[in-house]
Scaffold this active site. Sequence first.
Site, PDB file in Angstrom:
ATOM      1  N   THR A   1      -7.003   3.676  -1.924  1.00 42.03           N
ATOM      2  CA  THR A   1      -6.494   2.333  -1.666  1.00 42.03           C
ATOM      3  C   THR A   1      -7.424   1.627  -2.411  1.00 42.03           C
ATOM      4  O   THR A   1      -7.333   0.326  -2.967  1.00 42.03           O
ATOM      5  CB  THR A   1      -6.739   2.249  -0.164  1.00 42.03           C
ATOM      6  OG1 THR A   1      -5.455   2.822   0.289  1.00 42.03           O
ATOM      7  CG2 THR A   1      -6.430   0.700   0.048  1.00 42.03           C
TER       8      THR A   1
ATOM      9  N   ASP B   1       0.744  -1.089  -0.029  1.00 42.38           N
ATOM     10  CA  ASP B   1       0.146  -0.043  -0.275  1.00 42.38           C
ATOM     11  C   ASP B   1       0.949   1.292   0.091  1.00 42.38           C
ATOM     12  O   ASP B   1       1.835   1.401   0.729  1.00 42.38           O
ATOM     13  CB  ASP B   1      -0.951  -0.150   1.269  1.00 42.38           C
ATOM     14  CG  ASP B   1      -2.209   0.764   1.333  1.00 42.38           C
ATOM     15  OD1 ASP B   1      -1.947   1.872   0.726  1.00 42.38           O
ATOM     16  OD2 ASP B   1      -3.271   0.250   1.435  1.00 42.38           O
TER      17      ASP B   1
ATOM     18  N   ARG C   1     -10.227  -3.446   2.693  1.00 48.22           N
ATOM     19  CA  ARG C   1     -10.691  -3.379   1.426  1.00 48.22           C
ATOM     20  C   ARG C   1      -9.553  -3.744   0.416  1.00 48.22           C
ATOM     21  O   ARG C   1      -9.751  -4.295  -0.512  1.00 48.22           O
ATOM     22  CB  ARG C   1     -10.567  -1.604   1.345  1.00 48.22           C
ATOM     23  CG  ARG C   1      -9.839  -0.807   1.691  1.00 48.22           C
ATOM     24  CD  ARG C   1     -10.082   0.613   1.697  1.00 48.22           C
ATOM     25  NE  ARG C   1      -9.003   1.479   1.911  1.00 48.22           N
ATOM     26  CZ  ARG C   1      -8.990   1.977   3.558  1.00 48.22           C
ATOM     27  NH1 ARG C   1      -9.742   1.516   4.362  1.00 48.22           N
ATOM     28  NH2 ARG C   1      -7.932   2.708   3.621  1.00 48.22           N
TER      29      ARG C   1
ATOM     30  N   LYS D   1      -5.866  -4.382   5.456  1.00 46.12           N
ATOM     31  CA  LYS D   1      -6.760  -3.773   5.422  1.00 46.12           C
ATOM     32  C   LYS D   1      -8.128  -4.563   4.884  1.00 46.12           C
ATOM     33  O   LYS D   1      -7.848  -5.222   4.155  1.00 46.12           O
ATOM     34  CB  LYS D   1      -6.669  -2.323   4.705  1.00 46.12           C
ATOM     35  CG  LYS D   1      -5.743  -1.328   5.032  1.00 46.12           C
ATOM     36  CD  LYS D   1      -5.732  -0.082   3.859  1.00 46.12           C
ATOM     37  CE  LYS D   1      -4.689   0.977   4.463  1.00 46.12           C
ATOM     38  NZ  LYS D   1      -4.491   2.017   3.549  1.00 46.12           N
TER      39      LYS D   1
ATOM     40  N   HIS E   1      -1.354   2.395  -5.209  1.00 43.21           N
ATOM     41  CA  HIS E   1      -1.300   4.021  -5.510  1.00 43.21           C
ATOM     42  C   HIS E   1       0.144   4.267  -5.258  1.00 43.21           C
ATOM     43  O   HIS E   1       0.522   3.559  -4.324  1.00 43.21           O
ATOM     44  CB  HIS E   1      -2.496   4.641  -4.938  1.00 43.21           C
ATOM     45  CG  HIS E   1      -2.475   4.513  -3.495  1.00 43.21           C
ATOM     46  ND1 HIS E   1      -1.672   5.158  -2.460  1.00 43.21           N
ATOM     47  CD2 HIS E   1      -3.553   4.061  -2.906  1.00 43.21           C
ATOM     48  CE1 HIS E   1      -1.997   4.608  -1.370  1.00 43.21           C
ATOM     49  NE2 HIS E   1      -3.218   3.944  -1.452  1.00 43.21           N
TER      50      HIS E   1
END
Length: 536
Positions: free
Chosen positions: A69, A30, A153, A151, A326
């Site tokens: 994210t 991430d 997500r 996470k 990202h």
Amino acid sequence: MKAISFAIAALMATPAIAQPPKLIVAISVDQFSADLFSEYRQYYTGGLKTLTQGVVFPSGYQSHAATETCPGHSTILTGSHPSKTGIIANNWIDLKAARTDKRIYCAEDETVPGSTADDYTVSPVHLKMPTLGDRLKAAVPQSRVVSVAGKDRAAIMMGGHHSDEMWWWASRGYVSFAGRKPPAIVASVNARIDALLSKPEAPAPLPAICQTRVAAIAVGDGKTVGGPLATREPGDTRAFRTSPDFDQATLDIAGGLIESMKLGRGPATDVISIGLSATDYVGHSFGTEGPESCAQVLSMDKALGVFLTKLSASRVPFIVVLTADHGGHDLPERNRIHALPQAVRVDPDLAPKAIDAAVAEKLGIEGFTIVGDAPFGDFYVSKGVADADKPKVIATAKTTLLANPEVAAVFTAEDFAGHKPNPLPVTAWSLLDRAAASHDDARSGDLLVLLKPYVTPIINGAVGYVATHGSPWDYDRRVPILFWSPGMRGFEQPNPVETVDILPTLASLIGLPMTAPEIDGRCLDLDAGAGSNCGK
Ligand code: ZN
């Protein structure tokens, strides 16, 4: 019949690597920008060094404008831009939602009674495209699909709709959907974290290369970032998330599940996706160019090294792909020291509430006109505005926003209607092309606000996070894409490629038929020229 043709195709593919992988390991780090990847490349000694001996695409792109994210993770294993996955942002607003809280979290099911955007029920319902795991299971039901991340997500958007095991970090341990029993490895990692959090934890000594970066940067209210690294107080889970212990825990669960489930040793190809989240929390909390980020990247490199060494010793034929959801960039206070005078914190007048007030005053409308989640991104015309007033509200909001010197562009439905995807490489995409790649008619706002480069959309640096991402600029879009399997012939290919290319590339290696729905990515050639894995 499906299963047989799948197996035959698998035997025929893959000149680039010794044998078709039985296990696909997809890792997302991430906020691991291409800049951060290259900044420390000469210092890697562990897993990142190993991966750079494979096929390196230093200019991978999360091509879309909403570089957050959830959208980013939704591209990696679906082969599709957020405009197709439906994941237009981490949060969006659905004024038609039945519940009072109209803010929708990307990885929740808001129809579950009692759930809110902050206290949500984790679910893949918003993801409109199948992931690699979903496609594998459709082709051969015996395929196992596992997803582990820091996470929810990340776990959801890479794991998809039909996972066998899916575990993510939540407040003080790794959890899953209601009713899923923690496998032994999850229980033991959770117990270890409990023990770690019960006492103070001194930071590991800073690597020599990171020591040169220690310099206090004031971010307001007496708070500084830039080291030295602080001791973690007992029970401080926020500090846990910015420590090397976090990615280590995620990797331990992933490694443990590979072993206990015998992934890669079954009748079909298995997939495990791994979301390493600490680099993002470090970036947000301390910026990307300080000793904190340096220590994080180098410790992750070491942890990945141990993980890959173990995986190689298992002799399971596997392939690893590593990328990011990202990029990111540093906090404005340090960016200005680093010769970027244009780096600023966003003007508070750009907050949705401020725009709402300005529009209401100009038009003489009582009550709300505009709602939004952040001082950039999607702005929505409020539910209370009469249909006849809507065009006026949109036009006035657009003029108000564009009058601010920090705004690069504002797009509305008119701009997106009839927009065709740009066939040129992503480096040539206009801001509208980028915005359209993360636009969904039903979920996107009535206005999309893009800020100028190096405007950080965090109004007060003194509270919580100091740096962020989410812009349409290349520091947030460009990420590394690395493919590696033991014995692979490595090379580096500098042309711009996309994270949506990862799915068709992996599919080509295992002969997975890419049936509908149609995707945006294309197969990347992993062979230095002799025989392509693509187009078989
Ligand atoms: Zn992220």
